[in-house]
Design an enzyme around this catalytic site. Structure first.
Site, mmCIF file in Angstrom:
data_model
loop_
_atom_site.group_PDB
_atom_site.id
_atom_site.type_symbol
_atom_site.label_atom_id
_atom_site.label_comp_id
_atom_site.label_asym_id
_atom_site.label_seq_id
_atom_site.Cartn_x
_atom_site.Cartn_y
_atom_site.Cartn_z
ATOM 1 N N SER A 266 0.794 -1.238 0.000
ATOM 2 C CA SER A 266 0.000 0.000 0.000
ATOM 3 C C SER A 266 0.820 1.279 0.000
ATOM 4 O O SER A 266 0.260 2.382 -0.062
ATOM 5 C CB SER A 266 -0.961 0.015 1.193
ATOM 6 O OG SER A 266 -2.093 -0.779 0.905
ATOM 7 N N LYS B 225 -0.004 3.751 -2.675
ATOM 8 C CA LYS B 225 -1.020 4.812 -2.604
ATOM 9 C C LYS B 225 -0.408 6.210 -2.575
ATOM 10 O O LYS B 225 -1.099 7.198 -2.792
ATOM 11 C CB LYS B 225 -1.939 4.567 -1.410
ATOM 12 C CG LYS B 225 -2.801 3.307 -1.567
ATOM 13 C CD LYS B 225 -3.723 3.104 -0.384
ATOM 14 C CE LYS B 225 -4.679 1.919 -0.599
ATOM 15 N NZ LYS B 225 -4.070 0.613 -0.379
ATOM 16 N N SER C 232 -6.214 3.532 4.439
ATOM 17 C CA SER C 232 -5.719 2.720 3.324
ATOM 18 C C SER C 232 -6.850 1.951 2.639
ATOM 19 O O SER C 232 -6.666 0.825 2.162
ATOM 20 C CB SER C 232 -4.638 1.731 3.802
ATOM 21 O OG SER C 232 -3.853 1.288 2.722
#
Length: 451
Positions: free
Chosen positions: A66, A69, A130
């Site tokens: 993640s 992102k 997230s």
């Protein structure tokens, strides 16, 4: 017996020479591992200039989960800056986003199939919690589809000068988690990958170009759609934020990540006493085993090292001059030379006790000079004629993340006073004087040749 002794002596000398040849390498390796960072890769960077202060396997390509992102954030903030997207514009949930958002095994805020959500709501869900469905929604808002968005991600990475990267989706999930709806052009089990250097470079651009990200990244807890039937508590996965489990003074971002492939990852940032650091740890471990807290423990080591050993110091004040190098000749002026000096102070991130390991260097703009290396009058006070930078002469110089960051460690060189153009009479007399000087020099050489 004597022959045997000679052979033993020669063998001993060869052994000593062989072992000695490895000492510099071992010392270098020891320096690299001095922090005992238990992660597959790690990096510590001063955030303003991108100066690398510690590195471990920073060019090894690994999973980023993640931390992906951060690129999604960058592209969204860029679209908002360019007014292609607005914070308050509403998004209607697609079938794809709906399916992904309902999977609570992943980090998510469930989105209604018939619901409408603002860009800011989706952004906060992504940056704080997230949320993967919200992330895909942002990709669709910016690019029309996640497939188009992934193309934008790879193109932007190239524009930012990143190396060693590949984006296959907007979230950082393994493609298999996208229920067969992953963007075309990549394997069904593929994941995004980058090197620690590339991740740090992305974070560097994000922080310096869009510092407002910290306003959201630093929020430890928030309720999504508070006061409605859909409200969900969002706890920030960055547990180093103030008030959370692994709280660390000054931490205010940026992004955690985990998949089975990538392990436990974290791109962190913290600021104290006028200096900010960026850290990256990839596949962090505790006693050889990947754990949730490992990424924070290893980040703590990096930040402790940074704040304990480095500070931003003004090494050279405004008006600084390098002795013996701060005069430029001037042609056609009332004066034949002029002093140059730094326009502003020059500050550098300095390791404790190494202030004298930096050397100032002038770089003069040759376009400002004649072929003879002179400025041409008139010259105005404050006129830029080049810049002053510094060169590090100590050990463990790992360089900078970007050339742009390196340019931050320089200040303009300017003329210290006006030099007016000389009038025609003075220039004529100088010309006559120069002519006689040339003639006299020629005669002197001729006479000398007679003897």
């Amino acid at each position: 017996m004597k022959s045997l002794w000679h052979k033993s002596l020669i063998l001993s000398l060869i052994t000593i020479f062989f072992l000695a040849s490895f000492l510099p390498l071992n010392r270098a390796e020891a320096a690299q591992d001095s922090l005992n960072i238990e992660a597959d890769a790690a990096i510590l960077v001063e955030a303003k200039t991108g100066k690398i202060l510690y590195q471990k396997n920073i060019d090894t390509v690994l999973g980023i989960a993640s931390m992906t992102k951060m690129m999604t954030e960058y592209l969204l903030l860029e679209a908002i800056k360019e007014k292609r997207v607005k914070w308050d514009q509403e998004y209607t949930v697609s079938d794809y986003v709906y399916k992904i958002s309902q999977n609570r095994k992943l980090s998510n805020v469930p989105l209604r199939k018939d619901g409408k959500y603002t860009v800011r709501e989706l952004y906060e869900a992504m940056a704080i919690y997230s949320a993967n469905g919200a992330t895909v929604a942002i990709a669709e808002i910016v690019a029309g589809s996640e497939e188009n968005f992934v193309k934008m991600m790879n193109e932007k990475a190239e524009q930012l000068g990143l190396k060693d990267y590949k984006f296959v989706n907007a979230t950082g999930l393994n493609n298999r988690d996208l229920q067969g709806l992953h963007p075309a052009g990549s394997d069904e089990n593929a994941e995004n990958v980058m090197s620690a250097r590339a991740v740090a470079t992305l974070a560097y651009h994000l922080l310096n170009e869009y510092p407002e990200i910290l306003e959201t990244a630093s929020i430890p807890k928030k309720t999504f759609r508070e006061g409605t039937d859909d409200e969900i508590k969002m706890d920030n996965w960055n547990w180093m934020l103030p008030g959370l489990v692994y709280s660390y003074e000054g931490v205010d971002g940026i992004k955690t990540g985990y998949t089975e492939f990538a392990g436990y990852c974290f791109t962190g940032t913290a600021e104290r006493n006028g200096i900010r650091f960026i850290t990256v740890v990839m596949n962090a471990k505790t006693d050889g085993k990947g754990t949730y807290k490992a990424r924070f423990e290893e980040t703590r080591k990096l930040l402790d090292y940074g704040f304990s050993n480095y500070s931003m110091k003004e090494l050279y004040p405004a008006g600084y001059q390098i002795k013996g190098k701060s005069t430029l000749p001037v042609t056609k002026g009332k004066e034949k030379s002029v002093q140059i000096e730094t326009k502003k102070p020059l500050s550098v991130v300095v390791k404790n006790g190494q202030e004298k390991s930096w050397e100032p260097i002038y770089v003069i703009d040759k376009k400002k000079l004649t072929k003879e290396g002179e400025l041409t009058a008139p010259v105005k006070k404050g006129e830029k004629v080049g810049y002053m930078t510094v060169k590090y002469k100590g050990e463990d110089d790992y360089g900078y993340l970007t050339s742009e960051g390196e340019k931050a460690v320089q200040v303009d060189l300017v003329v210290s006073k006006d030099v007016e153009k000389a009038n025609w009479f003075v220039l004529t007399i100088r010309g006559i004087g120069g002519l006689f000087s040339d003639v006299w020099t020629s005669v002197a050489k001729t006479v000398k040749g007679w003897f």
